[in-house]
Design a protein around this motif. Structure first.
Motif, mmCIF file in Angstrom:
data_model
loop_
_atom_site.group_PDB
_atom_site.id
_atom_site.type_symbol
_atom_site.label_atom_id
_atom_site.label_comp_id
_atom_site.label_asym_id
_atom_site.label_seq_id
_atom_site.Cartn_x
_atom_site.Cartn_y
_atom_site.Cartn_z
ATOM 1 N N GLY A 1 109.001 5.793 98.601
ATOM 2 C CA GLY A 1 109.719 4.665 98.040
ATOM 3 C C GLY A 1 109.454 4.398 96.576
ATOM 4 N N LEU A 2 108.537 5.149 95.974
ATOM 5 C CA LEU A 2 108.199 4.962 94.566
ATOM 6 C C LEU A 2 108.839 6.039 93.709
ATOM 7 N N SER A 3 109.178 5.694 92.484
ATOM 8 C CA SER A 3 109.652 6.684 91.532
ATOM 9 C C SER A 3 108.460 7.382 90.884
ATOM 10 N N THR A 4 108.727 8.517 90.260
ATOM 11 C CA THR A 4 107.661 9.213 89.544
ATOM 12 C C THR A 4 107.062 8.313 88.469
ATOM 13 N N ALA A 5 107.897 7.562 87.769
ATOM 14 C CA ALA A 5 107.396 6.672 86.719
ATOM 15 C C ALA A 5 106.456 5.615 87.288
ATOM 16 N N GLU A 6 106.784 5.071 88.455
ATOM 17 C CA GLU A 6 105.923 4.055 89.068
ATOM 18 C C GLU A 6 104.590 4.646 89.496
ATOM 19 N N VAL A 7 104.610 5.856 90.054
ATOM 20 C CA VAL A 7 103.348 6.494 90.455
ATOM 21 C C VAL A 7 102.499 6.775 89.226
ATOM 22 N N ARG A 8 103.112 7.254 88.173
ATOM 23 C CA ARG A 8 102.358 7.534 86.942
ATOM 24 C C ARG A 8 101.763 6.263 86.363
ATOM 25 N N ASP A 9 102.514 5.178 86.412
ATOM 26 C CA ASP A 9 102.008 3.899 85.911
ATOM 27 C C ASP A 9 100.809 3.437 86.727
ATOM 28 N N GLU A 10 100.872 3.632 88.036
ATOM 29 C CA GLU A 10 99.770 3.216 88.916
ATOM 30 C C GLU A 10 98.522 4.064 88.692
ATOM 31 N N LEU A 11 98.720 5.372 88.529
ATOM 32 C CA LEU A 11 97.582 6.288 88.443
ATOM 33 C C LEU A 11 97.038 6.432 87.029
ATOM 34 N N GLY A 12 97.870 6.192 86.036
ATOM 35 C CA GLY A 12 97.413 6.287 84.660
ATOM 36 C C GLY A 12 97.400 7.689 84.080
ATOM 37 N N TYR A 13 98.126 8.599 84.695
ATOM 38 C CA TYR A 13 98.269 9.950 84.119
ATOM 39 C C TYR A 13 99.626 10.516 84.518
ATOM 40 N N ASP A 14 99.973 11.654 83.929
ATOM 41 C CA ASP A 14 101.297 12.244 84.137
ATOM 42 C C ASP A 14 101.361 12.982 85.470
ATOM 43 N N TRP A 15 101.350 12.200 86.531
ATOM 44 C CA TRP A 15 101.408 12.747 87.891
ATOM 45 C C TRP A 15 102.705 13.513 88.106
ATOM 46 N N ASP A 16 102.589 14.620 88.830
ATOM 47 C CA ASP A 16 103.746 15.420 89.218
ATOM 48 C C ASP A 16 103.574 15.809 90.674
ATOM 49 N N ILE A 17 104.589 15.554 91.481
ATOM 50 C CA ILE A 17 104.448 15.776 92.923
ATOM 51 C C ILE A 17 104.127 17.228 93.252
ATOM 52 N N TRP A 18 104.704 18.166 92.492
ATOM 53 C CA TRP A 18 104.468 19.581 92.766
ATOM 54 C C TRP A 18 103.049 19.989 92.380
ATOM 55 N N ALA A 19 102.586 19.500 91.263
ATOM 56 C CA ALA A 19 101.269 19.906 90.769
ATOM 57 C C ALA A 19 100.128 19.150 91.435
ATOM 58 N N HIS A 20 100.334 17.849 91.711
ATOM 59 C CA HIS A 20 99.243 16.996 92.164
ATOM 60 C C HIS A 20 99.344 16.576 93.632
ATOM 61 N N GLY A 21 100.510 16.754 94.253
ATOM 62 C CA GLY A 21 100.652 16.369 95.647
ATOM 63 C C GLY A 21 100.793 14.878 95.831
ATOM 64 N N VAL A 22 100.780 14.446 97.088
ATOM 65 C CA VAL A 22 101.031 13.040 97.408
ATOM 66 C C VAL A 22 99.788 12.295 97.889
ATOM 67 N N ASP A 23 98.679 12.988 98.112
ATOM 68 C CA ASP A 23 97.458 12.320 98.562
ATOM 69 C C ASP A 23 96.747 11.740 97.341
ATOM 70 N N VAL A 24 97.305 10.637 96.845
ATOM 71 C CA VAL A 24 96.789 9.990 95.645
ATOM 72 C C VAL A 24 96.533 8.513 95.946
ATOM 73 N N PRO A 25 95.583 7.894 95.238
ATOM 74 C CA PRO A 25 95.188 6.512 95.548
ATOM 75 C C PRO A 25 96.143 5.474 94.987
ATOM 76 N N VAL A 26 97.350 5.436 95.519
ATOM 77 C CA VAL A 26 98.285 4.381 95.155
ATOM 78 C C VAL A 26 97.915 3.136 95.959
ATOM 79 N N ALA A 27 97.715 2.040 95.279
ATOM 80 C CA ALA A 27 97.238 0.827 95.940
ATOM 81 C C ALA A 27 98.270 0.274 96.916
ATOM 82 N N PRO A 28 97.831 -0.300 98.036
ATOM 83 C CA PRO A 28 98.766 -0.878 99.000
ATOM 84 C C PRO A 28 99.686 -1.922 98.399
ATOM 85 N N GLY A 29 99.220 -2.647 97.373
ATOM 86 C CA GLY A 29 100.040 -3.677 96.757
ATOM 87 C C GLY A 29 101.311 -3.151 96.138
ATOM 88 N N ARG A 30 101.363 -1.844 95.841
ATOM 89 C CA ARG A 30 102.562 -1.270 95.255
ATOM 90 C C ARG A 30 103.730 -1.303 96.233
#
Length: 219
Positions: free
Chosen positions: A90-119
């Protein structure tokens, strides 16, 4: 030499989240009115083709696309389900990058990332709650690749017997499946941009797997 069949791929039509660039894995959103018209247009692209087998993802957006494209008698294959995006659902790439603080890419970094439940508050109401940070969630690209290989192994006997096959599924899943067909790593699916309701063709040149057409829409 026997003429081998072709595997045609149809990505489902537009949903609200595909329109907005949000990762849509297991959230079963309906097609938008534009997505419904895209599906009908894809049916016109496919008109006149006969398929020895038609296989569709279990999600409603794929089954609706198949129905609106005029396909009947299809089978449902759970292995054609979209990538399970886990915490980034349900999140866009821009939203995930904003949450994580780096240029996250689904292909390179995968989806097992610490996105906070509040998102989860930024997602559509039907997305469900976000997972706890640090808990493994979703699938890796290799997990998706294993499912794609299973689909290829099931359709290839039909293709080698001369029958055409149609697969109706999702953007990332079909991109990974294409990479697998071409005997590339699943992550190489990142190289194949695929629009909603596009038709693509996997084929053979002699015994070699090839890409015969990509991202085709009604002209």
């Amino acid at each position: 030499m026997t003429d081998f069949g072709r595997a045609l791929l149809l990505r489902h039509g537009q949903t609200a989240w595909s329109r907005d660039g949000r990762h849509t894995g297991r959230t079963d959103l309906p097609l938008t009115p534009e997505g419904e018209e895209q599906a009908r247009a894809a049916g016109r692209v496919l008109a006149g083709r006969e398929f020895a087998r038609c296989v569709v993802s279990p999600f409603a957006r794929a089954r609706s696309t198949a129905d609106l494209a005029g396909l009947t008698g299809y089978d449902v294959d759970p292995d054609l389900a979209e990538w399970d995006y886990g915490p980034v659902e349900g999140l866009s790439t821009a939203e995930v990058r904003d949450e994580l603080g780096y240029d996250w890419d689904i292909w390179a970094h995968g989806v097992d990332v610490p996105v906070a439940p509040g998102r989860a508050a930024s997602r559509a109401a039907d997305a469900g709650p976000g997972p706890a940070p640090g808990v493994p969630q979703g699938e890796t690209v290799e997990d998706v690749g294993r499912r794609a290989r299973a689909v290829v192994s099931r359709i290839e006997p039909v293709l080698r017997d001369g029958g055409d096959v149609l697969l109706v599924a999702h953007g990332h899943l079909l991109r990974v499946l294409t990479a697998v067909w071409l005997e590339q790593a699943p992550i190489d699916g990142s190289r194949f941009a695929l629009a909603t309701a596009a038709v693509s063709t996997l084929s053979y040149e002699r015994d070699r797997h090839v890409l015969a057409g990509w991202n085709i829409h009604e002209s």
